[in-house]
Scaffold this active site. Structure first.
Site, mmCIF file in Angstrom:
data_model
loop_
_atom_site.group_PDB
_atom_site.id
_atom_site.type_symbol
_atom_site.label_atom_id
_atom_site.label_comp_id
_atom_site.label_asym_id
_atom_site.label_seq_id
_atom_site.Cartn_x
_atom_site.Cartn_y
_atom_site.Cartn_z
ATOM 1 N N ASP A 150 0.786 -1.048 0.073
ATOM 2 C CA ASP A 150 0.011 0.016 0.106
ATOM 3 C C ASP A 150 0.918 1.367 0.040
ATOM 4 O O ASP A 150 1.351 1.549 0.957
ATOM 5 C CB ASP A 150 -0.789 -0.168 1.307
ATOM 6 C CG ASP A 150 -1.998 1.231 1.287
ATOM 7 O OD1 ASP A 150 -2.678 1.272 0.438
ATOM 8 O OD2 ASP A 150 -1.890 1.934 2.098
ATOM 9 N N GLU A 175 -2.651 -1.696 -4.887
ATOM 10 C CA GLU A 175 -3.848 -0.821 -5.115
ATOM 11 C C GLU A 175 -3.807 -0.088 -6.317
ATOM 12 O O GLU A 175 -2.825 0.604 -6.589
ATOM 13 C CB GLU A 175 -4.446 -0.239 -4.035
ATOM 14 C CG GLU A 175 -5.774 0.302 -3.863
ATOM 15 C CD GLU A 175 -6.047 1.255 -2.836
ATOM 16 O OE1 GLU A 175 -6.088 0.507 -1.671
ATOM 17 O OE2 GLU A 175 -6.105 2.567 -2.785
ATOM 18 N N ASP A 194 -2.277 1.768 6.865
ATOM 19 C CA ASP A 194 -1.730 1.286 5.762
ATOM 20 C C ASP A 194 -1.246 -0.105 5.649
ATOM 21 O O ASP A 194 -1.023 -0.690 4.500
ATOM 22 C CB ASP A 194 -0.182 2.163 5.508
ATOM 23 C CG ASP A 194 -0.473 3.797 5.910
ATOM 24 O OD1 ASP A 194 -0.536 4.363 5.099
ATOM 25 O OD2 ASP A 194 -0.739 4.035 6.993
#
Lengths: 169, 169
Positions: free
Chosen positions: B7, B71, B144
């Site tokens: 992330d 992501e 995160d």
């Protein structure tokens, strides 16, 4: 002083190596190398970024510059383009840091003013002036290469101005 | 299957390693490692990117995952943020490519649906469900890290669904 200029792009990343020979009264600029890294379309994004890194890494190892100069990014682009450009830029900045070389960033206006004499110069004018300042027999192509050489020249001019001001104090 | 989730963030980059043990009837997820890379404020941007690269590189070498999951970026951010995030993301993608590991990208909505069951889950719900799916005794912190584990879980769920569909043909 040897400066390695980088012009990051989402398809082509230009680079150029400029030496400033300060032995004479007027510093002379000499282009030692230039090139364009074209991302291979058959590769994934991650592999393309690795390709850019490996080519910049090899050039930095070969030329061992005193500084890396790079254009500050122009925020008029949209977020999607900024992200893509940022990915390439991240890899370029990291390549410089991995060689322990300091990175200087310059705004597009500053680079154009430094090379052509005014900030709204067009692409062709930049290529022409870069060729003239470096005494090249042909225009640097593609324009990304001229831009990389231009940011390197901008760094040399800026460093010389700072040095001159310090002498003048 | 071992998946390394990342992330990316402009201050903290989370990572997490998730194994899926397919020996039983119901695949079991096991968290092997997780962590947060906090960019040191005293460093230059280029040095921070090198720090992120070096930490991810070391973790990838240690855990040798089958895939990296990350992501897809959310374009509602402005161009300046997108550029900064892109720089970190470029380094992360390159780290994966340098180990020859394929990168899978998932949209935020898909990740949330895969982990919590619906796409508009809040941060705390994500942390709670990640902890539950991985049988962690504490919530993964900061968020995160939970997000990195979540994208790894999403990749495992997606791969299992694809495998099940292929068996069903």
């Amino acid at each position: 002083m040897r400066v390695f200029g980088i012009d990051c792009g989402t398809e082509i990343t230009g680079f150029g190596v400029v030496d400033s020979d300060d032995t004479g009264r007027v510093p002379r600029l000499v282009c030692k190398a230039m090139g364009a890294i074209r991302m291979k379309k058959a590769l994934t994004t991650a592999e393309r970024l690795l390709q850019v890194f490996q080519e910049l890494d090899a050039q930095l190892a070969r030329w061992n510059p005193d500084a890396v100069a790079i254009e500050e990014v122009f925020y008029s682009v949209n977020a999607k383009s900024a992200l893509k450009l940022g990915q390439v830029r991240g890899v370029a900045l990291m390549a410089a840091a991995s060689h322990g070389i300091l990175v200087a960033e310059y705004a597009p206006l500053k680079i154009k003013s430094s090379v052509v004499g005014y900030g709204l110069a067009k692409k062709e004018q930049m290529q022409f002036m870069v060729a003239r300042l470096l005494e090249l027999t042909e225009l640097p192509e593609p324009a990304d290469v001229a831009d990389a050489l231009a940011v390197a020249i901008c760094h040399i001019h800026t460093a010389q101005t700072i040095a001159a001001q310090e002498v003048g104090r």
